[in-house]
Design a protein around this motif. Sequence first.
Motif, PDB file in Angstrom:
ATOM      1  N   THR A 395      -0.523   3.970   0.530  1.00 42.06           N
ATOM      2  CA  THR A 395      -1.260   3.988  -0.732  1.00 42.06           C
ATOM      3  C   THR A 395      -2.673   3.467  -0.512  1.00 42.06           C
ATOM      4  O   THR A 395      -2.965   2.749   0.459  1.00 42.06           O
ATOM      5  CB  THR A 395      -0.597   3.106  -1.793  1.00 42.06           C
ATOM      6  OG1 THR A 395      -0.637   1.727  -1.350  1.00 42.06           O
ATOM      7  CG2 THR A 395       0.849   3.508  -2.051  1.00 42.06           C
ATOM      8  N   ARG A 397      -3.962   1.227  -2.341  1.00 39.12           N
ATOM      9  CA  ARG A 397      -3.887  -0.229  -2.537  1.00 39.12           C
ATOM     10  C   ARG A 397      -3.608  -0.940  -1.221  1.00 39.12           C
ATOM     11  O   ARG A 397      -4.228  -1.959  -0.902  1.00 39.12           O
ATOM     12  CB  ARG A 397      -2.803  -0.555  -3.571  1.00 39.12           C
ATOM     13  CG  ARG A 397      -2.889  -1.969  -4.127  1.00 39.12           C
ATOM     14  CD  ARG A 397      -1.836  -2.198  -5.206  1.00 39.12           C
ATOM     15  NE  ARG A 397      -1.832  -1.149  -6.204  1.00 39.12           N
ATOM     16  CZ  ARG A 397      -2.664  -1.108  -7.237  1.00 39.12           C
ATOM     17  NH1 ARG A 397      -3.580  -2.053  -7.375  1.00 39.12           N
ATOM     18  NH2 ARG A 397      -2.597  -0.131  -8.109  1.00 39.12           N
ATOM     19  N   HIS A 400      -6.754  -0.714   0.893  1.00 39.21           N
ATOM     20  CA  HIS A 400      -7.759  -1.662   0.395  1.00 39.21           C
ATOM     21  C   HIS A 400      -7.484  -3.070   0.908  1.00 39.21           C
ATOM     22  O   HIS A 400      -8.392  -3.761   1.393  1.00 39.21           O
ATOM     23  CB  HIS A 400      -7.761  -1.646  -1.136  1.00 39.21           C
ATOM     24  CG  HIS A 400      -8.448  -2.829  -1.757  1.00 39.21           C
ATOM     25  ND1 HIS A 400      -7.800  -4.027  -1.999  1.00 39.21           N
ATOM     26  CD2 HIS A 400      -9.733  -3.011  -2.168  1.00 39.21           C
ATOM     27  CE1 HIS A 400      -8.645  -4.888  -2.537  1.00 39.21           C
ATOM     28  NE2 HIS A 400      -9.824  -4.304  -2.649  1.00 39.21           N
ATOM     29  N   ASP A 401      -6.232  -3.504   0.820  1.00 37.37           N
ATOM     30  CA  ASP A 401      -5.893  -4.866   1.220  1.00 37.37           C
ATOM     31  C   ASP A 401      -6.102  -5.060   2.724  1.00 37.37           C
ATOM     32  O   ASP A 401      -6.588  -6.119   3.162  1.00 37.37           O
ATOM     33  CB  ASP A 401      -4.451  -5.175   0.836  1.00 37.37           C
ATOM     34  CG  ASP A 401      -4.240  -5.232  -0.676  1.00 37.37           C
ATOM     35  OD1 ASP A 401      -5.246  -5.280  -1.421  1.00 37.37           O
ATOM     36  OD2 ASP A 401      -3.076  -5.203  -1.112  1.00 37.37           O
ATOM     37  N   ALA A 426     -11.245  -0.747  -5.205  1.00 39.43           N
ATOM     38  CA  ALA A 426     -10.717  -1.505  -6.340  1.00 39.43           C
ATOM     39  C   ALA A 426     -11.048  -0.820  -7.664  1.00 39.43           C
ATOM     40  O   ALA A 426     -10.225  -0.796  -8.594  1.00 39.43           O
ATOM     41  CB  ALA A 426     -11.277  -2.923  -6.318  1.00 39.43           C
ATOM     42  N   LEU A 429      -8.672   2.120  -8.058  1.00 38.10           N
ATOM     43  CA  LEU A 429      -7.332   1.653  -8.380  1.00 38.10           C
ATOM     44  C   LEU A 429      -7.238   1.221  -9.840  1.00 38.10           C
ATOM     45  O   LEU A 429      -6.259   1.533 -10.534  1.00 38.10           O
ATOM     46  CB  LEU A 429      -6.951   0.495  -7.456  1.00 38.10           C
ATOM     47  CG  LEU A 429      -6.652   0.892  -6.012  1.00 38.10           C
ATOM     48  CD1 LEU A 429      -6.675  -0.326  -5.103  1.00 38.10           C
ATOM     49  CD2 LEU A 429      -5.305   1.608  -5.921  1.00 38.10           C
ATOM     50  N   ASP A 433      -4.799   2.956 -12.514  1.00 38.90           N
ATOM     51  CA  ASP A 433      -3.768   2.143 -13.162  1.00 38.90           C
ATOM     52  C   ASP A 433      -3.856   2.235 -14.685  1.00 38.90           C
ATOM     53  O   ASP A 433      -2.845   2.077 -15.382  1.00 38.90           O
ATOM     54  CB  ASP A 433      -3.901   0.682 -12.724  1.00 38.90           C
ATOM     55  CG  ASP A 433      -3.483   0.468 -11.280  1.00 38.90           C
ATOM     56  OD1 ASP A 433      -2.834   1.364 -10.702  1.00 38.90           O
ATOM     57  OD2 ASP A 433      -3.822  -0.597 -10.709  1.00 38.90           O
TER      58      ASP A 433
END
Length: 448
Positions: A395, A397, A400-401, A426, A429, A433
Amino acid sequence: MDLEELDVAVDNGSIDTVLLALTDMQGRLQGKRLHGRYFMNEVVDGGSEGCNYLLAVDVDMNTVDGYEMSSWSSGYGDFVMKPDFRTLRRVPWQPATAMVLADLETTDGEPVPASPRQILQRQLARLAEHGLTAYAGTELEFVLYRDSYEEAFDKGYRDLIPANQYNVDYSLLGTARVEPLLRRIRNDMYGAGLLPESAKGECNFGQHEIAFRYADALTSADQHVIYKNGAKEIAAQEGMALTFMAKPNAREGNSCHIHFSLRNADDRSAMLGDGPGHLSVTGQRAVAGLLATMREFSLLFAPNINSYKRYQPGSFAPTALRWGVDNRTCALRMAGHGQGMRVENRVPGGDVNPYLAIAALVAGAVHGIEQQLDLEPEVTGNAYDDATAGRVPSTLREAHDLWAASAVAEQAFGAGVVAHYANMAAVELAAFDAAVTDWELRRGFERM
């Protein structure tokens, strides 16, 4: 073209418009249309200013928070677009038009570190400190539709008519159905100074690929964005629409395989040798560096929510971070022979920003060379079945992390660049969301 040719063309009226273009975070050309004489008199020496929000907006051009370089609190000032005249060329698909790409400076004359083109240039400078030059070629796939872009928009991008109604992978009959458009794209790109090699059908309905000759890394990225923008413009002129998005439907996605190689100062391959996969020590370390950084740099290879829908087992979109000789199940495939040997990164999709993706390849190679990393054994079977392999993030996310916490990314690109592109992810995302999708409506409107 050179400036003298442009000056003559403006004088005789064969060119009256010059496009001054920068590449934004999403890999799109942005800029201005300038009158030819004004460009020659005013812009050649001084450049032209534009709002610095062009590197601080989302894909819908909404101003968003979180960027240090551009915000409401800083007043959304200007930066300066400085033409790089090595990129000056005619634009055959627009009348009496030329184009030049720009690098970015602040109004104080300082470079803009978050500019994708300058990110790549910085990594190439790091590579040059090792006496090496990077070459690259990008293979962009697209899906072509009979609908115009306006018709597709009005239909909510549903029930579009693909240019081919069955799999035309390598089919000469199938590609002949759309050869007028493919031929025009190839010839217009040739007129713009690119070197088209071939066009072929692909697996998805209406899916095609036009391949171009490789070049030095910066030139290849420049040509990629010119081709991508131009192909859309040409399709629109023909009343059709094409998309480079990574996964436009449930069938095969659009890839952008990037072929990458290194040369020594003598212009000979720095990767060719007597080691595994016919790799030199430098080649082995470079490929090891690509594997070691792939997960943490995934944001630069797969920058959007949709990018990660493409990674499906058995789909020719790799999930296993392995390398192999002519093995399409691996993220890194060694291809070619002799001086033409290169590594093919199969992770990026058609939505990739080429400057950022190639910069990630260069940074990964430099990491492997500087850390003298050892290359793991090659995979000769189906890498999808390798339970011990590292995996492409599933994903945005996760990507990104990994990027935001990466010490290697911070060392290679700088903390400011890491923060800038972490914020880009971010923002995407947060927007996703907050969205209510068709999938949710279909499942929940009546039955829940």
